[in-house]
Design a protein around this motif. Structure first.
Motif, PDB file in Angstrom:
ATOM      1  N   SER A   1       0.844  -1.194   0.000  1.00  0.00           N
ATOM      2  CA  SER A   1       0.000   0.000   0.000  1.00  0.00           C
ATOM      3  C   SER A   1       0.879   1.244   0.000  1.00  0.00           C
ATOM      4  CB  SER A   1      -0.887  -0.006   1.245  1.00  0.00           C
ATOM      5  OG  SER A   1      -1.581   1.222   1.286  1.00  0.00           O
ATOM      6  N   LEU A   2       0.487   2.202  -0.811  1.00  0.00           N
ATOM      7  CA  LEU A   2       1.252   3.453  -0.897  1.00  0.00           C
ATOM      8  C   LEU A   2       0.567   4.581  -0.133  1.00  0.00           C
ATOM      9  CD1 LEU A   2       2.250   3.171  -4.669  1.00  0.00           C
ATOM     10  CD2 LEU A   2       3.637   2.589  -2.673  1.00  0.00           C
ATOM     11  N   VAL A   3      -0.439   4.206   0.677  1.00  0.00           N
ATOM     12  CA  VAL A   3      -1.147   5.172   1.532  1.00  0.00           C
ATOM     13  C   VAL A   3      -1.152   4.602   2.948  1.00  0.00           C
ATOM     14  CG1 VAL A   3      -3.375   6.255   2.004  1.00  0.00           C
ATOM     15  CG2 VAL A   3      -2.615   6.004  -0.358  1.00  0.00           C
ATOM     16  N   PRO A   4      -0.621   5.349   3.925  1.00  0.00           N
ATOM     17  CA  PRO A   4      -0.617   4.824   5.299  1.00  0.00           C
ATOM     18  C   PRO A   4      -2.042   4.577   5.785  1.00  0.00           C
ATOM     19  CG  PRO A   4       0.721   6.824   5.131  1.00  0.00           C
ATOM     20  CD  PRO A   4      -0.008   6.683   3.840  1.00  0.00           C
ATOM     21  N   SER A   5      -2.219   3.531   6.592  1.00  0.00           N
ATOM     22  CA  SER A   5      -3.578   3.167   7.012  1.00  0.00           C
ATOM     23  C   SER A   5      -4.073   4.023   8.173  1.00  0.00           C
ATOM     24  CB  SER A   5      -3.632   1.688   7.376  1.00  0.00           C
ATOM     25  OG  SER A   5      -2.699   1.441   8.392  1.00  0.00           O
ATOM     26  N   GLN A   6      -3.172   4.505   9.013  1.00  0.00           N
ATOM     27  CA  GLN A   6      -3.600   5.285  10.181  1.00  0.00           C
ATOM     28  C   GLN A   6      -4.012   6.698   9.771  1.00  0.00           C
ATOM     29  OE1 GLN A   6      -4.015   3.903  13.225  1.00  0.00           O
ATOM     30  NE2 GLN A   6      -3.511   2.059  12.052  1.00  0.00           N
ATOM     31  N   PRO A   7      -5.086   7.208  10.373  1.00  0.00           N
ATOM     32  CA  PRO A   7      -5.597   8.523   9.953  1.00  0.00           C
ATOM     33  C   PRO A   7      -4.542   9.634   9.986  1.00  0.00           C
ATOM     34  CG  PRO A   7      -7.132   7.491  11.484  1.00  0.00           C
ATOM     35  CD  PRO A   7      -5.940   6.584  11.393  1.00  0.00           C
ATOM     36  N   ARG A   8      -3.762   9.689  11.051  1.00  0.00           N
ATOM     37  CA  ARG A   8      -2.793  10.788  11.144  1.00  0.00           C
ATOM     38  C   ARG A   8      -1.677  10.640  10.123  1.00  0.00           C
ATOM     39  NH1 ARG A   8      -2.545  12.448  17.582  1.00  0.00           N
ATOM     40  NH2 ARG A   8      -4.783  12.800  17.685  1.00  0.00           N
ATOM     41  N   ALA A   9      -1.198   9.406   9.964  1.00  0.00           N
ATOM     42  CA  ALA A   9      -0.129   9.169   8.988  1.00  0.00           C
ATOM     43  C   ALA A   9      -0.631   9.480   7.579  1.00  0.00           C
ATOM     44  CB  ALA A   9       0.358   7.734   9.095  1.00  0.00           C
ATOM     45  N   CYS A  10      -1.888   9.132   7.332  1.00  0.00           N
ATOM     46  CA  CYS A  10      -2.477   9.400   6.018  1.00  0.00           C
ATOM     47  C   CYS A  10      -2.599  10.913   5.793  1.00  0.00           C
ATOM     48  CB  CYS A  10      -3.839   8.721   5.929  1.00  0.00           C
ATOM     49  SG  CYS A  10      -4.599   8.959   4.340  1.00  0.00           S
ATOM     50  N   ALA A  11      -3.011  11.624   6.830  1.00  0.00           N
ATOM     51  CA  ALA A  11      -3.130  13.087   6.715  1.00  0.00           C
ATOM     52  C   ALA A  11      -1.765  13.732   6.487  1.00  0.00           C
ATOM     53  CB  ALA A  11      -3.781  13.647   7.972  1.00  0.00           C
ATOM     54  N   VAL A  12      -0.746  13.194   7.131  1.00  0.00           N
ATOM     55  CA  VAL A  12       0.616  13.719   6.930  1.00  0.00           C
ATOM     56  C   VAL A  12       1.050  13.494   5.473  1.00  0.00           C
ATOM     57  CG1 VAL A  12       3.044  13.325   7.547  1.00  0.00           C
ATOM     58  CG2 VAL A  12       1.325  13.580   9.352  1.00  0.00           C
ATOM     59  N   MET A  13       0.685  12.331   4.930  1.00  0.00           N
ATOM     60  CA  MET A  13       1.001  12.081   3.522  1.00  0.00           C
ATOM     61  C   MET A  13       0.291  13.089   2.616  1.00  0.00           C
ATOM     62  SD  MET A  13      -0.018   9.004   0.963  1.00  0.00           S
ATOM     63  CE  MET A  13      -1.578   9.836   0.656  1.00  0.00           C
ATOM     64  N   GLU A  14      -0.999  13.322   2.902  1.00  0.00           N
ATOM     65  CA  GLU A  14      -1.768  14.271   2.077  1.00  0.00           C
ATOM     66  C   GLU A  14      -1.175  15.680   2.187  1.00  0.00           C
ATOM     67  OE1 GLU A  14      -3.776  13.500  -0.133  1.00  0.00           O
ATOM     68  OE2 GLU A  14      -4.616  11.563   0.400  1.00  0.00           O
ATOM     69  N   GLN A  15      -0.743  16.023   3.402  1.00  0.00           N
ATOM     70  CA  GLN A  15      -0.107  17.333   3.600  1.00  0.00           C
ATOM     71  C   GLN A  15       1.158  17.446   2.749  1.00  0.00           C
ATOM     72  OE1 GLN A  15       0.355  19.411   7.676  1.00  0.00           O
ATOM     73  NE2 GLN A  15       2.249  18.290   7.401  1.00  0.00           N
ATOM     74  N   SER A  16       1.934  16.374   2.736  1.00  0.00           N
ATOM     75  CA  SER A  16       3.167  16.384   1.948  1.00  0.00           C
ATOM     76  C   SER A  16       2.866  16.501   0.449  1.00  0.00           C
ATOM     77  CB  SER A  16       3.978  15.115   2.245  1.00  0.00           C
ATOM     78  OG  SER A  16       5.101  15.064   1.422  1.00  0.00           O
ATOM     79  N   ILE A  17       1.824  15.808  -0.001  1.00  0.00           N
ATOM     80  CA  ILE A  17       1.437  15.903  -1.416  1.00  0.00           C
ATOM     81  C   ILE A  17       1.016  17.338  -1.737  1.00  0.00           C
ATOM     82  CG2 ILE A  17      -0.340  15.222  -3.089  1.00  0.00           C
ATOM     83  CD1 ILE A  17      -0.196  12.382  -1.906  1.00  0.00           C
ATOM     84  N   SER A  18       0.260  17.933  -0.819  1.00  0.00           N
ATOM     85  CA  SER A  18      -0.221  19.284  -1.044  1.00  0.00           C
ATOM     86  C   SER A  18       0.937  20.294  -1.060  1.00  0.00           C
ATOM     87  CB  SER A  18      -1.226  19.614   0.066  1.00  0.00           C
ATOM     88  OG  SER A  18      -2.103  20.592  -0.358  1.00  0.00           O
ATOM     89  N   VAL A  19       1.871  20.116  -0.139  1.00  0.00           N
ATOM     90  CA  VAL A  19       3.060  20.987  -0.136  1.00  0.00           C
ATOM     91  C   VAL A  19       3.826  20.798  -1.450  1.00  0.00           C
ATOM     92  CG1 VAL A  19       5.326  21.370   0.952  1.00  0.00           C
ATOM     93  CG2 VAL A  19       3.274  21.107   2.380  1.00  0.00           C
ATOM     94  N   GLY A  20       3.962  19.542  -1.847  1.00  0.00           N
ATOM     95  CA  GLY A  20       4.676  19.243  -3.095  1.00  0.00           C
ATOM     96  C   GLY A  20       4.038  19.930  -4.291  1.00  0.00           C
ATOM     97  N   LEU A  21       2.739  19.787  -4.421  1.00  0.00           N
ATOM     98  CA  LEU A  21       2.068  20.305  -5.619  1.00  0.00           C
ATOM     99  C   LEU A  21       1.876  21.820  -5.594  1.00  0.00           C
ATOM    100  CD1 LEU A  21      -0.637  17.528  -6.197  1.00  0.00           C
ATOM    101  CD2 LEU A  21       1.459  17.919  -7.517  1.00  0.00           C
ATOM    102  N   ASN A  22       1.690  22.376  -4.385  1.00  0.00           N
ATOM    103  CA  ASN A  22       1.351  23.808  -4.314  1.00  0.00           C
ATOM    104  C   ASN A  22       2.528  24.738  -4.056  1.00  0.00           C
ATOM    105  OD1 ASN A  22      -1.587  23.749  -4.688  1.00  0.00           O
ATOM    106  ND2 ASN A  22      -1.525  22.486  -2.847  1.00  0.00           N
TER     107      ASN A  22
END
Ligand code: GSH
Length: 208
Positions: free
Chosen positions: A81-102
């Motif tokens: 899986s390329l998405v962490p299963s835990q809510p906080r870890a998943c949110a941290v991933m989304e934050q990183s994607i958002s920082v990356g793209l924006n």
């Protein structure tokens, strides 16, 4: 499954990297950007905004926009899986994607465009002011993520994730654009790049 794209395209590479990390293959259909194939009706039917990539599953289900495609592939395909299963870890991933793209991507792309891509697209002199602004913006992001990457091997934690997959295609073009010294100033970012770009999945994407 079919991926419609161009092998050099940053966003197409996000999809190819996801497939490779999952250990899957898809039929690659070239959309020849230099000849404007992405603006032809045939491709506009796949992507209403006339960019790549676009995706089609075996039963005809289709998608456009790389972030949607990579999430679909991660959930649908077997493999790590390329998405962490835990809510906080998943949110941290989304934050990183958002920082990356924006914040990272628009600045990195200024530098990549001026110092690398521009010469292939009709030339023109390098606008040093644009390069400086892009580099400054990029360094602000590197300074932010460098301490994080001192504590963990990948952008979202201990395992490679969609965040790494999203950042990597932009990072890769910084080197032909002559920005290795900028990257090297952030030693944990440089180590992360070494770690991720030497993965077999990324080598497959770039054909090395
Ligand atoms: N938001 C889109 C961006 C796609 C995109 O900008 N693709 C570029 C290639 S990396 C493209 O097709 N450019 C051609 C154009 O803008 O005419 C996504 O995430 O898929």
């Amino acid at each position: 499954m079919k991926v419609y794209g161009h092998p050099g395209s940053i966003y197409t590479r996000m999809v190819l990297a996801t497939l490779a990390e999952k250990g899957h293959e898809a039929e690659f259909v070239l959309v020849d950007l230099p000849t404007g194939a992405h603006k032809l009706p045939e491709h506009l039917a796949r992507h209403p905004f006339g960019v790549v990539p676009a995706f089609e599953d075996n039963d005809g289900f289709s998608l456009y926009e790389s972030q949607a495609i990579i999430r679909y592939l991660d959930r649908k395909l077997e493999g790590p899986s390329l998405v962490p299963s835990q809510p906080r870890a998943c949110a941290v991933m989304e934050q990183s994607i958002s920082v990356g793209l924006n914040y990272f991507a628009p600045n990195a792309f200024k530098v990549i465009w001026e110092k690398f891509l521009k010469q292939f697209m009709g030339g023109g002199v390098v606008d040093e002011a644009v390069v400086m602004a892009g580099r400054q913006g990029m360094e602000k992001v590197f300074a932010l993520i460098d301490p994080t990457l001192a504590r963990q091997p990948f952008l979202a934690g201990d395992a490679v994730s969609l965040a790494d997959v999203t950042w990597m295609p932009f990072m890769a073009y910084l080197f032909p654009a002559g920005e290795e010294d900028t990257v090297a100033r952030y030693k944990n970012v440089a180590a992360w790049w070494e770690r991720t770009s030497s993965r077999p999945a990324w080598r497959k994407v770039t054909g090395e």
